[in-house]
Scaffold this motif. Structure first.
Motif, PDB file in Angstrom:
ATOM      1  N   CYS A   1      -6.995  26.000 -19.553  1.00  0.00           N
ATOM      2  CA  CYS A   1      -6.094  26.778 -19.580  1.00  0.00           C
ATOM      3  C   CYS A   1      -5.943  27.753 -18.747  1.00  0.00           C
ATOM      4  CB  CYS A   1      -6.085  27.798 -20.816  1.00  0.00           C
ATOM      5  SG  CYS A   1      -6.194  27.171 -22.809  1.00  0.00           S
ATOM      6  N   ALA A   2      -6.910  28.554 -17.877  1.00  0.00           N
ATOM      7  CA  ALA A   2      -7.114  28.569 -16.600  1.00  0.00           C
ATOM      8  C   ALA A   2      -6.199  28.433 -15.391  1.00  0.00           C
ATOM      9  CB  ALA A   2      -8.541  29.116 -16.893  1.00  0.00           C
ATOM     10  N   GLY A   3      -6.236  27.157 -15.255  1.00  0.00           N
ATOM     11  CA  GLY A   3      -6.202  26.689 -14.211  1.00  0.00           C
ATOM     12  C   GLY A   3      -4.138  26.288 -14.004  1.00  0.00           C
ATOM     13  N   ARG A   4      -3.850  26.602 -13.040  1.00  0.00           N
ATOM     14  CA  ARG A   4      -2.277  26.420 -12.375  1.00  0.00           C
ATOM     15  C   ARG A   4      -2.239  25.150 -12.070  1.00  0.00           C
ATOM     16  NH1 ARG A   4      -4.729  31.026  -9.562  1.00  0.00           N
ATOM     17  NH2 ARG A   4      -3.221  33.454  -9.925  1.00  0.00           N
ATOM     18  N   ILE A   5      -3.085  24.751 -11.599  1.00  0.00           N
ATOM     19  CA  ILE A   5      -2.605  22.583 -11.854  1.00  0.00           C
ATOM     20  C   ILE A   5      -4.279  22.874 -12.424  1.00  0.00           C
ATOM     21  CG2 ILE A   5      -2.879  21.554 -10.002  1.00  0.00           C
ATOM     22  CD1 ILE A   5      -1.323  22.955  -8.239  1.00  0.00           C
ATOM     23  N   THR A   6      -4.078  22.025 -13.519  1.00  0.00           N
ATOM     24  CA  THR A   6      -5.346  21.941 -14.006  1.00  0.00           C
ATOM     25  C   THR A   6      -5.059  19.600 -13.818  1.00  0.00           C
ATOM     26  OG1 THR A   6      -5.050  23.326 -15.330  1.00  0.00           O
ATOM     27  CG2 THR A   6      -6.213  21.071 -15.845  1.00  0.00           C
ATOM     28  N   ILE A   7      -6.446  19.159 -13.257  1.00  0.00           N
ATOM     29  CA  ILE A   7      -6.461  18.249 -12.924  1.00  0.00           C
ATOM     30  C   ILE A   7      -8.068  17.055 -13.815  1.00  0.00           C
ATOM     31  CG2 ILE A   7      -7.352  16.250 -11.486  1.00  0.00           C
ATOM     32  CD1 ILE A   7      -7.564  18.790  -9.605  1.00  0.00           C
ATOM     33  N   ALA A   8      -7.273  16.411 -14.449  1.00  0.00           N
ATOM     34  CA  ALA A   8      -8.361  15.920 -15.995  1.00  0.00           C
ATOM     35  C   ALA A   8      -8.847  14.414 -15.544  1.00  0.00           C
ATOM     36  CB  ALA A   8      -7.387  16.221 -17.180  1.00  0.00           C
ATOM     37  N   GLN A   9      -9.913  14.152 -15.114  1.00  0.00           N
ATOM     38  CA  GLN A   9     -10.309  12.996 -15.329  1.00  0.00           C
ATOM     39  C   GLN A   9     -10.792  12.557 -17.117  1.00  0.00           C
ATOM     40  OE1 GLN A   9     -14.860  13.898 -13.419  1.00  0.00           O
ATOM     41  NE2 GLN A   9     -15.427  13.037 -15.592  1.00  0.00           N
ATOM     42  N   VAL A  10     -10.526  11.276 -17.205  1.00  0.00           N
ATOM     43  CA  VAL A  10     -10.592  10.345 -18.944  1.00  0.00           C
ATOM     44  C   VAL A  10     -10.836   9.536 -18.599  1.00  0.00           C
ATOM     45  CG1 VAL A  10      -8.449  11.972 -19.155  1.00  0.00           C
ATOM     46  CG2 VAL A  10      -8.333   9.171 -18.429  1.00  0.00           C
ATOM     47  N   GLU A  11     -11.728   8.997 -19.947  1.00  0.00           N
ATOM     48  CA  GLU A  11     -12.146   8.074 -19.813  1.00  0.00           C
ATOM     49  C   GLU A  11     -11.466   6.783 -20.322  1.00  0.00           C
ATOM     50  OE1 GLU A  11     -15.931   7.951 -21.906  1.00  0.00           O
ATOM     51  OE2 GLU A  11     -16.567  10.281 -21.791  1.00  0.00           O
ATOM     52  N   HIS A  12     -10.982   7.295 -21.324  1.00  0.00           N
ATOM     53  CA  HIS A  12      -9.609   5.869 -21.944  1.00  0.00           C
ATOM     54  C   HIS A  12      -8.381   7.099 -21.343  1.00  0.00           C
ATOM     55  CE1 HIS A  12     -12.987   4.958 -24.331  1.00  0.00           C
ATOM     56  NE2 HIS A  12     -13.750   5.603 -24.279  1.00  0.00           N
ATOM     57  N   LEU A  13      -7.642   5.844 -20.974  1.00  0.00           N
ATOM     58  CA  LEU A  13      -6.295   6.086 -20.472  1.00  0.00           C
ATOM     59  C   LEU A  13      -5.251   5.667 -21.710  1.00  0.00           C
ATOM     60  CD1 LEU A  13      -4.177   7.485 -18.868  1.00  0.00           C
ATOM     61  CD2 LEU A  13      -4.203   5.656 -17.388  1.00  0.00           C
ATOM     62  N   VAL A  14      -4.714   6.477 -22.476  1.00  0.00           N
ATOM     63  CA  VAL A  14      -3.540   6.069 -23.427  1.00  0.00           C
ATOM     64  C   VAL A  14      -2.305   5.829 -22.849  1.00  0.00           C
ATOM     65  CG1 VAL A  14      -5.638   5.589 -24.786  1.00  0.00           C
ATOM     66  CG2 VAL A  14      -3.614   7.373 -24.884  1.00  0.00           C
ATOM     67  N   GLU A  15      -1.507   5.347 -22.892  1.00  0.00           N
ATOM     68  CA  GLU A  15       0.581   5.594 -23.604  1.00  0.00           C
ATOM     69  C   GLU A  15       0.487   6.922 -24.446  1.00  0.00           C
ATOM     70  OE1 GLU A  15       1.861   4.059 -20.951  1.00  0.00           O
ATOM     71  OE2 GLU A  15       0.013   3.127 -20.370  1.00  0.00           O
ATOM     72  N   PRO A  16       1.824   7.142 -23.783  1.00  0.00           N
ATOM     73  CA  PRO A  16       2.185   8.102 -24.887  1.00  0.00           C
ATOM     74  C   PRO A  16       2.725   7.902 -26.147  1.00  0.00           C
ATOM     75  CG  PRO A  16       2.914   8.249 -22.390  1.00  0.00           C
ATOM     76  CD  PRO A  16       2.512   6.888 -22.022  1.00  0.00           C
TER      77      PRO A  16
END
Length: 248
Positions: free
Chosen positions: A198-213
């Motif tokens: 929430c706090a970041g103006r630019i939030t970067i996420a590392q994800v273990e499992h990448l899935v489709e929308p």
């Protein structure tokens, strides 16, 4: 809408010297280690971090700390990191200690657009009255102390005013994420990741499992994609244990 970037290095490439970072994790659980390691290699320095703790010696934010890349940190806990304690007592780093629940709410409030809030946590202590050491002078004296905060009485009880926290960037770890940036955290790895996101103006996420929308049930989304700007697939994310206790 595709927010996936090729690598952790690409994700943190524009983080400049002096940037502020909200970082998820608690101890070594749910820590965005791949992003932190990429930032270490990238070279940014004079950073201000906001996190429950500053990693441990050589792990998590501890790798940035050991290279003297963190100028100031806001957190709740110094323990389990001897280098952190050494730098703080030696006057090498500025540390704002915040009650743990207050820290989480300050980050969440920042993301919600709430500039400040009143809480009973810390009333009657140096948290509210001021005088907490923020920086030592290296000789045992206090070079910089916390200022007093506004207090107010509501329904007969005293509360202290706490300012919200927003940062230039946020680094978080999620169990699952889609290309739109919707994130799901798993079990205790949720910890400080949702408020940091929430706090970041630019939030970067590392994800273990990448899935489709569409593959994540909307009811299961913990951080909606509108709060996330970059996603990195890290299928081999490190999962460390601080203290392992086994039967002899």
């Amino acid at each position: 809408m595709d927010k996936v970037v090729p690598s952790a290095a690409d994700a943190v490439a524009d983080i400049a010297d002096g940037a502020s970072l909200a970082v998820g994790g608690f101890g070594l659980c749910g820590v965005p280690e791949a992003l932190i390691e990429a930032l270490l290699a990238q070279g940014a320095t004079d950073l201000e971090t906001v996190s429950n703790n500053c990693g441990t010696d050589g792990l998590g934010l501890g790798v940035l700390l050991s290279e003297h890349r963190i100028r100031r940190t806001i957190g709740s806990y110094i323990g389990e990191n001897k280098e952190f304690a050494r730098q703080f007592l030696g006057g090498e780093i500025e540390v704002e200690l915040v009650p743990q629940g207050t820290l989480a709410e300050r980050m969440r409030a920042g993301g919600a657009g709430i500039p400040a809030f009143f809480t009973p946590a810390g009333v009657g202590t140096q948290v509210a009255d001021g005088g907490l050491p923020w920086r030592y002078d290296g000789a045992g004296g206090i070079a910089l102390a916390s200022p007093p905060k506004e207090t107010r009485v509501f329904d007969g009880a005293t509360y202290v005013l706490e300012r919200a926290i927003t940062t230039d960037y946020a680094l978080v770890h999620a169990w699952k994420g889609d290309r739109h940036g919707n994130l799901v955290y798993r079990e205790s790895a949720a910890n400080f990741n949702p408020p940091a996101a929430c706090a970041g103006r630019i939030t970067i996420a590392q994800v273990e499992h990448l899935v489709e929308p569409g593959e994540i049930d909307p009811a299961h989304v913990h951080t909606p994609g509108i709060m996330v700007q970059r996603v990195v697939h890290v299928p081999d994310a490190a999962k460390r244990i601080e203290n392992r206790t086994v039967r002899a």
